[in-house]
Design a protein around this motif. Sequence first.
Motif, PDB file in Angstrom:
ATOM      1  N   TRP A 195       0.835  -1.199   0.000  1.00 38.08           N
ATOM      2  CA  TRP A 195       0.000   0.000   0.000  1.00 38.08           C
ATOM      3  C   TRP A 195       0.868   1.247   0.000  1.00 38.08           C
ATOM      4  O   TRP A 195       0.788   2.079  -0.891  1.00 38.08           O
ATOM      5  N   ILE A 196       1.737   1.365   1.010  1.00 40.42           N
ATOM      6  CA  ILE A 196       2.596   2.536   1.047  1.00 40.42           C
ATOM      7  C   ILE A 196       4.035   2.072   0.895  1.00 40.42           C
ATOM      8  O   ILE A 196       4.538   1.297   1.708  1.00 40.42           O
ATOM      9  N   THR A 197       4.649   2.521  -0.165  1.00 43.99           N
ATOM     10  CA  THR A 197       6.016   2.118  -0.442  1.00 43.99           C
ATOM     11  C   THR A 197       6.950   3.270  -0.119  1.00 43.99           C
ATOM     12  O   THR A 197       6.710   4.388  -0.530  1.00 43.99           O
ATOM     13  N   MET A 198       7.991   2.978   0.643  1.00 41.56           N
ATOM     14  CA  MET A 198       8.991   4.002   0.929  1.00 41.56           C
ATOM     15  C   MET A 198      10.350   3.399   0.658  1.00 41.56           C
ATOM     16  O   MET A 198      10.596   2.257   1.022  1.00 41.56           O
ATOM     17  N   PHE A 199      11.217   4.154   0.059  1.00 36.75           N
ATOM     18  CA  PHE A 199      12.561   3.670  -0.240  1.00 36.75           C
ATOM     19  C   PHE A 199      12.489   2.319  -0.957  1.00 36.75           C
ATOM     20  O   PHE A 199      13.220   1.388  -0.632  1.00 36.75           O
ATOM     21  N   ASP A 200      11.547   2.206  -1.889  1.00 32.33           N
ATOM     22  CA  ASP A 200      11.346   0.984  -2.658  1.00 32.33           C
ATOM     23  C   ASP A 200      11.062  -0.235  -1.797  1.00 32.33           C
ATOM     24  O   ASP A 200      11.336  -1.370  -2.183  1.00 32.33           O
ATOM     25  N   ILE A 203       4.139  -0.517   4.273  1.00 29.70           N
ATOM     26  CA  ILE A 203       2.821  -0.763   4.832  1.00 29.70           C
ATOM     27  C   ILE A 203       2.008  -1.537   3.810  1.00 29.70           C
ATOM     28  O   ILE A 203       1.912  -1.143   2.650  1.00 29.70           O
ATOM     29  N   LEU A 248      11.933  -1.960   7.292  1.00 33.40           N
ATOM     30  CA  LEU A 248      10.788  -1.441   8.028  1.00 33.40           C
ATOM     31  C   LEU A 248       9.505  -2.083   7.519  1.00 33.40           C
ATOM     32  O   LEU A 248       9.220  -2.063   6.326  1.00 33.40           O
TER      33      LEU A 248
END
Lengths: 505, 481
Positions: free
Chosen positions: A71-76, A80, A201
């Motif tokens: 759903w939420i991608t951060m730093f590839d 989440i 994470l």
Amino acid sequence: MNAIGFPVLSTLIFFPLLGALFIAFIPAERPKTIAQVAFGVALVDFLLSLVVVFNFDPTKATFQFVESRPWITMFDMPVITYKLGVDGISLWLIPLTTLLTAVGILFSWGSITQRVKEYYILMLVLCTAMLGVFTALDVFLFYIFWEAVLIPMYFLIGIWGGERRLYATIKFVLYTMAGSALMLAAIIYLALGMMDQTRGLTFDLLAWYQVFIPPRVQLLAFLAFALAFAIKVPLFPFHTWLPDAHVEAPTAGSVILAGVLLKMGTYGFLRLAMPLFPVAVKEVAPVIAGLAIVGILYGAAVAFAQRDIKSLIAYSSVSHLGFVMLGLFALNAEGMSGGILQMVNHGLSTGALFLLVGMIYDRRHTRLMKDYGGLWRVMPVYAALFLVVALASLGLPGLNGFVGEFLILLGAFQANPWWAVFATFGVVLAAVYMLWLFGNVFFGPITNPENEQLPDLNRREVLVLVPLVALIVLIGVAPNLFLAPMQPSVEALVDHVTRAAMAMR
Amino acid sequence: MERFLAQNWTVIQPALFLTFTAVVVLLVDLWLKEEERDWLAYFSLVGFGGAGVIAARQWMATRALESPVTGFGGMVVLDTFSLLFQLLFALVGFLAVLMAPRYLERRHMQRGEFYALLLFSTAGMSLLAGAQDLIILFLGIEVLSIPLYILAGFARPRLDSEEAALKYFLLGAFATGFLLYGTALLFGATGTTNFEGLRNSAAAAEPRQNLMFMVGVALLLVGLGFKISMAPFHQWTPDVYQGAPTPVTAFMIAATKAGGFAGLIRLLYWGLAPARDVWMPLLAVLAAVTMTWGNVGALLQRNIKRMLAYSSIAHAGYVLVGVLSGSLGFVAVLVYLLIYALMNLGAFGVILLLEDGEREVLDLEEYRGLARFHPGAALLMSLFLLSLAGFPPTAGFFGKFLLFTAGVSSGLLWLVVVAVLNSVLSVFYYARVIVKMYMQEPVEAPAFSRSWLLAGALAVAAVGILLIGLYPTVVVQFIVS
């Protein structure tokens, strides 16, 4: 993974939201259409939840109908995930939610006349948020739904509530927020602390289950989570918001509050606090069980002192939820499955009680016991249904409440005989205040001439109560039907907690 | 020489474009009749839009480069950090201009200066975001501030507007003094005003030993703290935000603060990074004080503009958590400032929507029963307030989540705990407005003024809040890359 072939949980969760959007486009001048559409949506959603129930494999302890997408991608990294699933612990809470929403809406046909459109939109949005809480398998997602529940409930109490609604609704929101704020900090802290073990994470609950959290961290994190859940349950002494909110809420709001929202707290313990912090749970279990017992007795005693029928039922919830907490923190299979069953039982019987009070309130606009008396003669159908529900609530054998309380006491006895001894007084007290209430309202002569001509329940009102009463009886006579599917998950959880705590020795 | 010049121009291209448009607006103003003045707004929109496009194109180009482009002898840098901030400024300016024309028209003060000053101020912010030298930092802050001193008093015959302008000017001038003195002391201590030079000398010597250096840093923080309304230098905020014309307040609350943070981050991480353990604990404590002070102050307000002013102080405290948290913090700060800008512009937009002639609906009591008369306005206001309070699934929640995650990851758990407790406190006053709008009986029907431009701004803000709330990946990916 999915036996049905379509994302049933997502459909289940978001169908009410879609319904709410649809209602937004119906002109407000057609309140009848709006109410009917809302009920239709809730009914379809209830049927969908039955699809989940009937396709659930009762032999498995694992999550079923799992849906997962980033759903939420951060730093590839998919930090989440939108992850849903159902196991034996959450299974019955889902139809409970959809059923209470549906009967709540059907009940409201008769009592909501102001700002009808907003009301039904909020009821359906609330349904979506609650179902999200019970199916989310990502801690972040769980938290989002958890908080999102507050917004519609805030409006429901604040707009359609009783006289002191503003005070009640602000108190409700602030209490709950205060509890969950620290949980948010703890969630972030845990996620960052686990990064090495979860390889990056993540807030995926199933990944979190695999990590062993150091005991010192467990204790602090448990306290942060437990505060949020204990306020919601509510565990004594965090219960002071409950009487205000329950009494001031409109009837359907009280039904949902007592029937579903309180279960979010106990469910939070089962889904998050227990499996994640087993060592801490084992350590503080006696304290929580002690508070639960105090809550059982205190709730019952205060309920007996009430003059207002609705606040009597509200305080009885404190007592009943004390039983649930005692069962869960007995930390054995009997207590825990009894506790989970009692969550459902309380939802049915207290939900029905609030509906019954709402029905008489709509006729007489008073909730004081002294204004009634002798109603048995005027409203026989009403009286009969009230009796069944009241008996279920006080735990008469053959009805649902007995099974739950019996299992809880059994589990509590194994954990510590004294717990069971004290808790048993709660059962006695429940009989006292419930029968006292029933006697005051239904027996004796009709003291108030206004009550002479009260019409008995109409077809719609009977229709509202019948499914609840039927389930009350069904669970009472065939409890295994409901206990069996939760067994594998419950045993797995008990096993997990015991083993993790043993490993620490 | 020519290449040198070309490179310099490139580095400040968005700021140049803004300045150019400002001059055009001033000139065009001379030929426009009273009823044609809306063209000034359209020209300014082109200015902000153009600056945004330029920044976006430069951002695409810069991403591919190994090292960022610098200009003016290393005094200004053009990197993704500065360009993202410039994009934000352009967006805020654009939305603020959309909100202005009807407001100004009703007061007969739709004049070219208004838009030109907004553009000039934004140019100052652009400069600030790329600062690599204390001189540029100072220059940026002055170019940013001076137009705002005028704008705050733009509703001239109105007393509170004049009061706001005077207060802002006097205290602002004072803060500038601090900034300048700090710069001088740092120059005295290290012999340079360049950030790289500062960094090297701070790394070479033990900064704690050098009193002049320490005092210089402290004075600089006072000056910048004033701009971002960090406690205890926030006292001007409620008065100025209340008195200034509402579109100006909206612009200040969203853009000026972002500009101040851009400058602060530049100074701390590019100039004073080696002295981290000097400023870090100090700012952490001030962040906690700022958010608490802001929230407690907001609890007591009866005027919605003043309440939002205090809330903006609290939010400055939250953003500081991100500022103190290194590179993850920068992402969080940028995302949060974007969200913060949208929700504040939105809330002020709704206030502008409810104007009755020249009278604004500012007393909280006047919001009673708003949902009965203007359900759309009440719904939008609720959305923005819930987002400010940090309720999911609005963007405000995600923004806070990012800030707090950054904070915990850099070991500021205590500060994050203070921050989450503060957000609970804040729910009380945001919810109070919603209570008034939905749950209390109306006294009289509030007025309502239609404006397509304003509606456009509100739509952008509302869609942005929901979109970022439900699918934050869009923004995060954009900023992280």
